[in-house]
Design an enzyme around this catalytic site. Structure first.
Site, PDB file in Angstrom:
ATOM      1  N   LYS A  13       0.832  -1.211   0.000  1.00  0.00           N
ATOM      2  CA  LYS A  13       0.000   0.000   0.000  1.00  0.00           C
ATOM      3  C   LYS A  13       0.868   1.263   0.000  1.00  0.00           C
ATOM      4  CE  LYS A  13      -2.142  -1.109   3.858  1.00  0.00           C
ATOM      5  NZ  LYS A  13      -1.500  -2.422   4.138  1.00  0.00           N
ATOM      6  N   ARG A  88      -9.752   0.705   8.310  1.00  0.00           N
ATOM      7  CA  ARG A  88      -9.344  -0.673   8.585  1.00  0.00           C
ATOM      8  C   ARG A  88     -10.436  -1.462   9.268  1.00  0.00           C
ATOM      9  NH1 ARG A  88      -3.457   0.652   8.764  1.00  0.00           N
ATOM     10  NH2 ARG A  88      -2.265  -1.258   8.904  1.00  0.00           N
ATOM     11  N   ARG A 127      11.828  -5.843   4.895  1.00  0.00           N
ATOM     12  CA  ARG A 127      11.499  -4.432   4.642  1.00  0.00           C
ATOM     13  C   ARG A 127      12.221  -3.506   5.622  1.00  0.00           C
ATOM     14  NH1 ARG A 127       5.292  -2.336   4.931  1.00  0.00           N
ATOM     15  NH2 ARG A 127       5.404  -2.628   7.176  1.00  0.00           N
ATOM     16  N   ARG A 160      10.826  -1.474  10.993  1.00  0.00           N
ATOM     17  CA  ARG A 160       9.733  -1.099  11.880  1.00  0.00           C
ATOM     18  C   ARG A 160       9.596  -2.116  13.000  1.00  0.00           C
ATOM     19  NH1 ARG A 160       4.616   0.207   8.104  1.00  0.00           N
ATOM     20  NH2 ARG A 160       3.648  -0.839   9.872  1.00  0.00           N
ATOM     21  N   ARG A 171      -0.693  -8.718  13.416  1.00  0.00           N
ATOM     22  CA  ARG A 171      -1.255  -7.795  12.424  1.00  0.00           C
ATOM     23  C   ARG A 171      -2.066  -8.559  11.381  1.00  0.00           C
ATOM     24  NH1 ARG A 171       3.920  -5.190  10.597  1.00  0.00           N
ATOM     25  NH2 ARG A 171       2.698  -3.896   9.196  1.00  0.00           N
TER      26      ARG A 171
END
Ligand code: AMP
Length: 222
Positions: A13, A88, A127, A160, A171
């Site tokens: 996203k 969300r 990431r 992160r 998540r």
């Protein structure tokens, strides 16, 4: 014009929203980036939200709606707004519709970036991002500069905290239990386009461009 990007963690996203921002002059609004900024600054919102984010949980709807209201109030929208990470939950989606209706606006298109869980987990585990310019790098596919700094601005790259394996699990649970229903909410109203997001960044970008160019009128059927 308001475009909503939905998808599981790791669906791309943020990456795609940044591209749309650069190519089309949209304002990219990432609720995750805003919350991380507030956590970094130690504001009241940051202290509250940080507890949920650290646990890999969703920040409560009332907090998120206050944040969104303030955002939409803020200045010019340029060519449009791309919402990344909001809504969300179904209550957030309904509240967004009401908020926009009050302003005489509506969502132009909702795009669901669909990815297999194992592919998303792989992306998340490699990431890193740049807190200075927000660039996202994947160590498996796009190595940053030799000194480990950001290609775009030279800032320091970091992983992160919620990309740790057990947080990723949490998540994904949130995505299944809350955001999946949000996707169905838009689908049942014919407002959703689905893009296979397991492909390359450029292929996904092309698919999104095709949707945005195809839907020349608001609320075209999906
Ligand atoms: P993201 O960068 O979009 O993955 O968001 C990071 C974290 O911020 C999420 O795991 C949530 O804890 C929080 N967050 C971001 N957007 C929302 C939202 N719309 N509702 C609730 N929590 C959110």
């Amino acid at each position: 014009m308001i475009v909503v990007l939905l998808g599981a963690p790791g669906a791309g996203k943020g990456t795609q929203a940044k591209r749309i921002e650069a190519a089309r002059g949209f304002r990219h609004v990432s609720t995750g980036d805003l919350l991380r900024g507030a956590v970094g600054e130690g504001t009241e919102l940051g202290i509250l939200a940080g507890k949920y984010m650290d646990a890999g949980s969703l920040v409560p709807d009332d907090v998120m709606l206050g944040l969104l209201n303030a955002l939409l109030d803020r200045g010019s929208q340029g060519a449009g707004v791309i919402l990344d990470g909001f809504p969300r939950t179904v209550p957030q989606a309904k509240a967004l519709d009401h908020l926009l209706e009050d302003r005489g606006e509506k969502i132009y298109r909702v795009i669901f970036l669909d990815i297999k869980r194992e592919d998303a987990v792989e992306r998340l585990s490699s990431r890193v991002s740049c807190p200075k310019c927000g660039s996202i790098h994947n160590l498996a596919t796009s190595l940053p500069r030799a000194d480990g700094s950001c290609d775009a601005c030279g800032g320091p790259l970091f992983r992160r905290p919620d990309d740790e394996p057990e947080k990723i699990e949490r998540r994904f649970e949130q995505f299944q239990s809350e955001t999946h229903a949000t996707i169905e909410y838009y689908r049942s109203q014919g407002r959703l386009d689905t893009v296979d997001s397991g492909r390359s960044i450029d292929e996904v970008r092309e698919a999104i461009d095709e949707i945005l160019d195809r839907n020349s009128g608001p609320q075209a059927a999906g």
